[in-house]
Design a protein around this motif. Structure first.
Motif, PDB file in Angstrom:
ATOM      1  N   ASN A   1     -23.325 -23.524 -44.374  1.00 56.82           N
ATOM      2  CA  ASN A   1     -22.819 -24.224 -43.195  1.00 56.82           C
ATOM      3  C   ASN A   1     -23.952 -24.611 -42.245  1.00 56.82           C
ATOM      4  O   ASN A   1     -24.456 -23.817 -41.481  1.00 56.82           O
TER       5      ASN A   1
ATOM      6  N   SER B   1     -20.022 -29.126 -36.898  1.00 56.97           N
ATOM      7  CA  SER B   1     -19.404 -27.936 -37.471  1.00 56.97           C
ATOM      8  C   SER B   1     -18.014 -28.247 -38.010  1.00 56.97           C
ATOM      9  O   SER B   1     -17.657 -27.850 -39.131  1.00 56.97           O
ATOM     10  N   MET B   2     -17.225 -28.972 -37.223  1.00 57.66           N
ATOM     11  CA  MET B   2     -15.863 -29.308 -37.647  1.00 57.66           C
ATOM     12  C   MET B   2     -15.868 -30.207 -38.880  1.00 57.66           C
ATOM     13  O   MET B   2     -15.084 -30.009 -39.809  1.00 57.66           O
ATOM     14  N   LEU B   3     -16.764 -31.190 -38.895  1.00 55.89           N
ATOM     15  CA  LEU B   3     -16.824 -32.102 -40.037  1.00 55.89           C
ATOM     16  C   LEU B   3     -17.267 -31.383 -41.310  1.00 55.89           C
ATOM     17  O   LEU B   3     -16.710 -31.612 -42.390  1.00 55.89           O
ATOM     18  N   SER B   4     -18.265 -30.512 -41.177  1.00 55.02           N
ATOM     19  CA  SER B   4     -18.762 -29.813 -42.369  1.00 55.02           C
ATOM     20  C   SER B   4     -17.727 -28.839 -42.908  1.00 55.02           C
ATOM     21  O   SER B   4     -17.666 -28.587 -44.112  1.00 55.02           O
ATOM     22  N   ASN B   5     -16.890 -28.286 -42.015  1.00 55.12           N
ATOM     23  CA  ASN B   5     -15.829 -27.391 -42.472  1.00 55.12           C
ATOM     24  C   ASN B   5     -14.660 -28.165 -43.084  1.00 55.12           C
ATOM     25  O   ASN B   5     -14.066 -27.730 -44.071  1.00 55.12           O
ATOM     26  N   ALA B   6     -14.348 -29.313 -42.467  1.00 52.97           N
ATOM     27  CA  ALA B   6     -13.217 -30.099 -42.961  1.00 52.97           C
ATOM     28  C   ALA B   6     -13.564 -30.881 -44.223  1.00 52.97           C
ATOM     29  O   ALA B   6     -12.710 -31.081 -45.094  1.00 52.97           O
ATOM     30  N   TYR B   7     -14.808 -31.320 -44.338  1.00 49.72           N
ATOM     31  CA  TYR B   7     -15.242 -32.114 -45.492  1.00 49.72           C
ATOM     32  C   TYR B   7     -16.529 -31.533 -46.071  1.00 49.72           C
ATOM     33  O   TYR B   7     -17.604 -32.129 -45.952  1.00 49.72           O
ATOM     34  N   PRO B   8     -16.440 -30.372 -46.699  1.00 48.95           N
ATOM     35  CA  PRO B   8     -17.657 -29.703 -47.192  1.00 48.95           C
ATOM     36  C   PRO B   8     -18.452 -30.531 -48.186  1.00 48.95           C
ATOM     37  O   PRO B   8     -19.677 -30.409 -48.259  1.00 48.95           O
TER      38      PRO B   8
ATOM     39  N   ARG C   1     -19.045 -33.527 -48.005  1.00 52.48           N
ATOM     40  CA  ARG C   1     -19.728 -34.620 -47.299  1.00 52.48           C
ATOM     41  C   ARG C   1     -20.848 -34.095 -46.405  1.00 52.48           C
ATOM     42  O   ARG C   1     -21.416 -34.852 -45.618  1.00 52.48           O
ATOM     43  N   SER C   2     -21.166 -32.814 -46.510  1.00 52.14           N
ATOM     44  CA  SER C   2     -22.172 -32.231 -45.622  1.00 52.14           C
ATOM     45  C   SER C   2     -23.505 -32.964 -45.714  1.00 52.14           C
ATOM     46  O   SER C   2     -24.166 -33.225 -44.708  1.00 52.14           O
TER      47      SER C   2
END
Length: 232
Positions: free
Chosen positions: A13, A95-102, A104-105
């Motif tokens: 993360n 943080s929210m994007l990486s959690n919601a779309y792993p 796409r990190s």
């Protein structure tokens, strides 16, 4: 294989580096951010501050000079403190994007590196950097300002130029952590060289190209970028 790498990126993360942004209230974060920006910018802004102090003149009382200096500093740091709100939102958003779309990190991280690098090569960056490197003409213009709040206005104006010069570099902190002191120290060196060294404009362009390269590497070999982030 790429799916596994992306999964590793998500598990580690990238935004875990932003734990400070998630763990403290916004006012505390802004206060800590402003303190860090003051430390980072002190070497490069000190010559400008000293020139402005000298321009106040010895005819003013000591208390008056102190008050005017505080207004100048308040205006300058006020601009950077306001940027802390943007950094806070950016960290939480990442943080929210990486959690919601792993999966796409890597695209998120690469996008930040590329945006930062490309901005380093733009005319607007060059214009702001020229102001920060040669502020004498601006200070002469400020001398014509009148009123009790002119020092605050000068600090705000110069702070805006400084943000215009450095906001792209600060995007790197969103990737590696807004309270990452090691990364902040390294970026402070880059900023100081840009603004103070005779080869400063070249340093700005070279750093921009390096960030663009890192963004491209992130797209094709995300594990390299992962190792970079974890090493900071």
């Amino acid at each position: 294989m790429h799916g596994l790498i992306d999964a590793n990126l998500a598990r580690v993360n990238w935004a875990a580096k932003m734990s400070m942004a998630e763990a403290v209230p916004i006012p505390m974060f802004v206060l800590m951010w402003t303190a860090m920006m003051a430390a980072m910018m002190l070497p490069s802004v000190a010559p400008v501050a000293l020139m402005w102090v000298r321009s106040i003149g010895s005819s003013s009382t000591k208390a008056n000079r102190l008050g005017r200096n505080l207004l100048f500093i308040s205006g300058y740091l006020g601009v950077w403190g306001s940027l802390g709100l943007v950094a806070y939102a950016g960290g939480l958003g990442m943080s929210m994007l990486s959690n919601a779309y792993p999966q796409r990190s890597k695209w998120i991280v690469a996008g930040l590196f590329l945006t930062s690098g490309i901005y380093q090569l733009t005319p607007f960056k060059n214009a702001c950097l020229r102001h920060c490197r040669s502020p004498m003409s601006q200070l002469m213009g400020y001398a014509a300002l009148k009123g009790a709040w002119r020092d605050l206005r000068v600090g705000l104006h110069h702070g805006l130029y400084c943000v215009g010069c450095c906001w792209g570099i600060m995007l790197v902190l969103i990737v590696v952590g807004t309270m990452n002191l090691l990364a902040a120290a390294g970026l402070a060196v880059v900023i100081f060289l840009e603004k103070s060294w005779t080869r400063g404009p070249l340093i700005a362009k070279m750093f921009g190209l390096a960030l663009i390269g890192l963004g491209i590497v992130t797209l094709f070999t995300p594990m390299t970028a992962l190792q970079f982030a974890m090493s900071l």
